[in-house]
Design a protein around this motif. Sequence first.
Motif, PDB file in Angstrom:
ATOM      1  N   GLY A 109       0.807  -1.217   0.000  1.00  0.00           N
ATOM      2  CA  GLY A 109       0.000   0.000   0.000  1.00  0.00           C
ATOM      3  C   GLY A 109       0.839   1.265   0.000  1.00  0.00           C
ATOM      4  N   LEU A 110       1.887   1.277   0.800  1.00  0.00           N
ATOM      5  CA  LEU A 110       2.762   2.460   0.862  1.00  0.00           C
ATOM      6  C   LEU A 110       3.460   2.721  -0.468  1.00  0.00           C
ATOM      7  N   LEU A 111       4.044   1.682  -1.034  1.00  0.00           N
ATOM      8  CA  LEU A 111       4.814   1.861  -2.270  1.00  0.00           C
ATOM      9  C   LEU A 111       3.918   2.130  -3.475  1.00  0.00           C
ATOM     10  N   ARG A 112       2.757   1.496  -3.526  1.00  0.00           N
ATOM     11  CA  ARG A 112       1.835   1.803  -4.627  1.00  0.00           C
ATOM     12  C   ARG A 112       1.304   3.223  -4.472  1.00  0.00           C
ATOM     13  N   GLY A 113       1.148   3.688  -3.236  1.00  0.00           N
ATOM     14  CA  GLY A 113       0.730   5.071  -3.000  1.00  0.00           C
ATOM     15  C   GLY A 113       1.737   6.067  -3.545  1.00  0.00           C
ATOM     16  N   GLU A 114       2.994   5.633  -3.638  1.00  0.00           N
ATOM     17  CA  GLU A 114       4.041   6.472  -4.238  1.00  0.00           C
ATOM     18  C   GLU A 114       4.097   6.304  -5.752  1.00  0.00           C
ATOM     19  N   GLY A 115       3.246   5.440  -6.281  1.00  0.00           N
ATOM     20  CA  GLY A 115       3.229   5.207  -7.720  1.00  0.00           C
ATOM     21  C   GLY A 115       4.301   4.237  -8.198  1.00  0.00           C
ATOM     22  N   ARG A 116       4.914   3.490  -7.283  1.00  0.00           N
ATOM     23  CA  ARG A 116       5.972   2.551  -7.663  1.00  0.00           C
ATOM     24  C   ARG A 116       5.381   1.392  -8.461  1.00  0.00           C
ATOM     25  N   TRP A 117       6.101   0.940  -9.471  1.00  0.00           N
ATOM     26  CA  TRP A 117       5.671  -0.169 -10.336  1.00  0.00           C
ATOM     27  C   TRP A 117       6.285  -1.453  -9.768  1.00  0.00           C
ATOM     28  N   ILE A 118       5.526  -2.098  -8.888  1.00  0.00           N
ATOM     29  CA  ILE A 118       6.017  -3.278  -8.189  1.00  0.00           C
ATOM     30  C   ILE A 118       5.043  -4.434  -8.344  1.00  0.00           C
ATOM     31  N   ALA A 119       5.428  -5.596  -7.869  1.00  0.00           N
ATOM     32  CA  ALA A 119       4.562  -6.766  -7.829  1.00  0.00           C
ATOM     33  C   ALA A 119       4.702  -7.375  -6.445  1.00  0.00           C
ATOM     34  N   ALA A 120       3.695  -8.153  -6.030  1.00  0.00           N
ATOM     35  CA  ALA A 120       3.750  -8.811  -4.728  1.00  0.00           C
ATOM     36  C   ALA A 120       3.195 -10.207  -4.822  1.00  0.00           C
TER      37      ALA A 120
END
Length: 126
Positions: A109-120
């Motif tokens: 949630g934190l990193l997607r809130g920063e707009g980071r392009w990640i996967a989990a």
Amino acid sequence: MARLTPDEPAPGPIVQGFSGTGFSVDGRVYPAVLLTPDSASSWSPPATASGLILDQLQPLLALERPPEFLLLGTGPALAFPPRPLVRALEAQGIGVEAMDSRAAARTWGLLRGEGRWIAAALMPLA
């Protein structure tokens, strides 16, 4: 890299909380879940993180744009993924951050809130 403003939620799935031993994502409960910036899908991981292989993460690797890194939720406690798996992901330019699944869900949630392009990949909580 585009950054979101505080009023702008990140597009894609949001882990809203925990429900029993699963993850509540956009109104649906998953015992284990794969998350991309675009979608959430049910996942059948091995019983322990030590049994993970690259093929089990294929939906995350098939993204048109590879993720910056993979958040790996290893269940109720931190467990280190197999070294060959980490090396295979790193060879594709994808880093791995392992942590317990609750911490990984919060970090998502934190990193997607920063707009980071990640996967989990979040393994079950029990």
